[in-house]
Design an enzyme around this catalytic site. Structure first.
Site, PDB file in Angstrom:
ATOM      1  N   ASP A 237      49.983 -62.339  15.282  1.00 44.69           N
ATOM      2  CA  ASP A 237      49.077 -62.107  16.415  1.00 44.69           C
ATOM      3  C   ASP A 237      48.990 -63.429  17.188  1.00 44.69           C
ATOM      4  O   ASP A 237      49.493 -64.461  16.751  1.00 44.69           O
ATOM      5  CB  ASP A 237      47.689 -61.700  15.897  1.00 44.69           C
ATOM      6  CG  ASP A 237      46.690 -61.458  17.023  1.00 44.69           C
ATOM      7  OD1 ASP A 237      47.058 -60.824  18.029  1.00 44.69           O
ATOM      8  OD2 ASP A 237      45.537 -61.927  16.921  1.00 44.69           O
ATOM      9  N   SER A 238      48.280 -63.380  18.325  1.00 44.18           N
ATOM     10  CA  SER A 238      48.089 -64.607  19.100  1.00 44.18           C
ATOM     11  C   SER A 238      47.127 -65.569  18.389  1.00 44.18           C
ATOM     12  O   SER A 238      47.131 -66.753  18.659  1.00 44.18           O
ATOM     13  CB  SER A 238      47.503 -64.248  20.463  1.00 44.18           C
ATOM     14  OG  SER A 238      46.272 -63.568  20.280  1.00 44.18           O
TER      15      SER A 238
ATOM     16  N   CYS B 164      49.224 -57.196  17.120  1.00 45.22           N
ATOM     17  CA  CYS B 164      48.712 -57.591  18.431  1.00 45.22           C
ATOM     18  C   CYS B 164      49.050 -56.465  19.403  1.00 45.22           C
ATOM     19  O   CYS B 164      50.231 -56.138  19.597  1.00 45.22           O
ATOM     20  CB  CYS B 164      49.390 -58.891  18.859  1.00 45.22           C
ATOM     21  SG  CYS B 164      48.930 -59.421  20.513  1.00 45.22           S
TER      22      CYS B 164
ATOM     23  N   GLU C  78      37.564 -65.938  18.817  1.00 43.17           N
ATOM     24  CA  GLU C  78      38.232 -67.160  18.338  1.00 43.17           C
ATOM     25  C   GLU C  78      37.201 -68.266  18.083  1.00 43.17           C
ATOM     26  O   GLU C  78      37.415 -69.157  17.287  1.00 43.17           O
ATOM     27  CB  GLU C  78      39.277 -67.649  19.359  1.00 43.17           C
ATOM     28  CG  GLU C  78      40.513 -66.764  19.472  1.00 43.17           C
ATOM     29  CD  GLU C  78      41.465 -66.853  18.271  1.00 43.17           C
ATOM     30  OE1 GLU C  78      41.555 -67.911  17.634  1.00 43.17           O
ATOM     31  OE2 GLU C  78      42.112 -65.829  17.957  1.00 43.17           O
TER      32      GLU C  78
ATOM     33  N   CYS D 226      42.613 -53.949  20.701  1.00 36.59           N
ATOM     34  CA  CYS D 226      42.929 -55.372  20.556  1.00 36.59           C
ATOM     35  C   CYS D 226      42.492 -55.709  19.139  1.00 36.59           C
ATOM     36  O   CYS D 226      41.381 -55.339  18.738  1.00 36.59           O
ATOM     37  CB  CYS D 226      42.160 -56.202  21.576  1.00 36.59           C
ATOM     38  SG  CYS D 226      42.275 -57.981  21.255  1.00 36.59           S
TER      39      CYS D 226
ATOM     40  N   HIS E  47      41.476 -58.296  17.852  1.00 37.69           N
ATOM     41  CA  HIS E  47      40.302 -59.166  17.724  1.00 37.69           C
ATOM     42  C   HIS E  47      39.013 -58.334  17.714  1.00 37.69           C
ATOM     43  O   HIS E  47      37.988 -58.788  17.216  1.00 37.69           O
ATOM     44  CB  HIS E  47      40.209 -60.152  18.892  1.00 37.69           C
ATOM     45  CG  HIS E  47      41.126 -61.331  18.797  1.00 37.69           C
ATOM     46  ND1 HIS E  47      42.482 -61.245  19.001  1.00 37.69           N
ATOM     47  CD2 HIS E  47      40.876 -62.643  18.512  1.00 37.69           C
ATOM     48  CE1 HIS E  47      43.022 -62.453  18.872  1.00 37.69           C
ATOM     49  NE2 HIS E  47      42.073 -63.315  18.570  1.00 37.69           N
TER      50      HIS E  47
HETATM   51  N1  DGL Z   1      44.716 -59.679  19.328  1.00 36.07           N
HETATM   52  C1  DGL Z   1      45.579 -59.418  20.409  1.00 36.07           C
HETATM   53  C2  DGL Z   1      45.659 -57.982  20.797  1.00 36.07           C
HETATM   54  O1  DGL Z   1      45.575 -57.148  19.928  1.00 36.07           O
HETATM   55  C3  DGL Z   1      45.739 -60.443  21.484  1.00 36.07           C
HETATM   56  C4  DGL Z   1      44.535 -60.959  22.144  1.00 36.07           C
HETATM   57  C5  DGL Z   1      44.856 -62.079  23.106  1.00 36.07           C
HETATM   58  O2  DGL Z   1      45.455 -63.063  22.677  1.00 36.07           O
HETATM   59  O3  DGL Z   1      44.493 -61.953  24.298  1.00 36.07           O
HETATM   60  O4  DGL Z   1      45.831 -57.633  21.918  1.00 36.07           O
END
Ligand code: DGL
Length: 268
Positions: A13-14, A76, A156, A188, A190
């Site tokens: 993931d990011s 992600c 984050e 997402c 996150h």
């Molecule tokens: N967690 C990621 C997603 O599912 C990326 C979030 C990001 O870096 O903007 O989209």
């Protein structure tokens, strides 16, 4: 190409968001080794262009391949929306699963599901990847999307249950107030970090919250089983990041509820 069943599963993931997937995978597959990569130097991805996201995703894929992984989980949504096909062309016979496919399948298993809400990053929402993936299976379903760009920086930062998080959620989720959605896809990885706060902000107990983590973990288990690639003697969890390893380790341990081995910095 023969795949080694004792090789690790690669998850990326990011940033920390994909840990929601890693946690579900570790629970469903406790005997698997997992290599997690979080691109903490370049998070967030969701406000970047498709070309940039693709470039980053392919670099991470190369890194995971260099670690000899037997399967890749794209944890992600933003990468799943922009680079899934490119990753698959690079990995050849290696199984690659993504959270958008899993999230869609999970949402469509819910009944009734005539109206689905999707929240995601700007890139995911603009790509209409969920809409396309839902309509490929059922074109009758109405889809309402909402981008929530501030949620990734908040997650984050570890700000998942304070007043600012609640206010931000209230603002973004107000679009669903009178919409009669049956399910809300957390598009997402996150966003499951805000899972406790979301139902009360939505003010509806009947809306099902779809977190693709359990669904992708189950598909990973089924896929490894079908390919006779299940490991029975692993269980290691190793994290790599592109920046700020201590910070990542702190947040990861808080979220996973356990100690993890030292996080290693890798410059791609
Ligand atoms: N967690 C990621 C997603 O599912 C990326 C979030 C990001 O870096 O903007 O989209």
């Amino acid at each position: 190409m023969s795949i080694d069943k004792n090789a690790p599963i690669g998850i990326f993931d990011s940033g920390i968001g994909g840990l929601t997937v890693a946690k579900a995978v570790a629970k469903a597959l406790p005997n698997e080794d997992i290599i997690y990569f979080g691109d903490t130097a370049r998070v967030p991805y969701g406000i970047k262009s498709e070309e940039t996201i693709r470039e980053y995703a392919l670099e991470i894929t190369d890194f995971l391949l260099s670690k000899g992984v037997k399967m890749i989980l794209i944890a992600c949504n933003t990468v799943s929306a922009s680079a899934k096909n490119e990753i698959k062309s690079k990995t050849g016979a290696l199984p690659v699963l993504d959270v958008i496919t899993s999230g869609t399948e999970m949402a469509l298993n819910q009944i009734p599901n005539n109206h689905i809400g999707v929240i995601g990053t700007l890139a995911t929402v603009n790509s209409k990847a969920y809409e396309k993936s839902i309509h490929a299976l059922n074109s009758e379903i109405k889809v309402t999307q909402q981008a929530c760009p501030l949620l990734v920086p908040l997650a984050e930062e570890g700000w998942i249950d304070n007043e600012i998080a609640t206010k931000t959620l209230e603002n973004y989720l107000s679009v669903f107030e009178h919409s009669n959605i049956n399910s809300l896809i957390l598009g997402c990885t996150h966003y499951p970090l805000f899972k406790k706060a979301i139902p009360s902000v939505l003010k509806s107990e009947s809306i099902r919250i779809i977190d693709s983590a359990d669904s992708i973990a189950l598909t990973a288990k089924q896929t490894l089983n079908e390919l006779d690639l299940l490991n029975d003697k692993g269980g290691e969890f190793q994290c790599f990041v592109s920046d700020r390893p201590q910070r990542f380790q702190e947040l990861a341990e808080r979220f996973l509820g356990r100690k993890i081995s030292d996080v290693v910095v890798t410059h791609l």
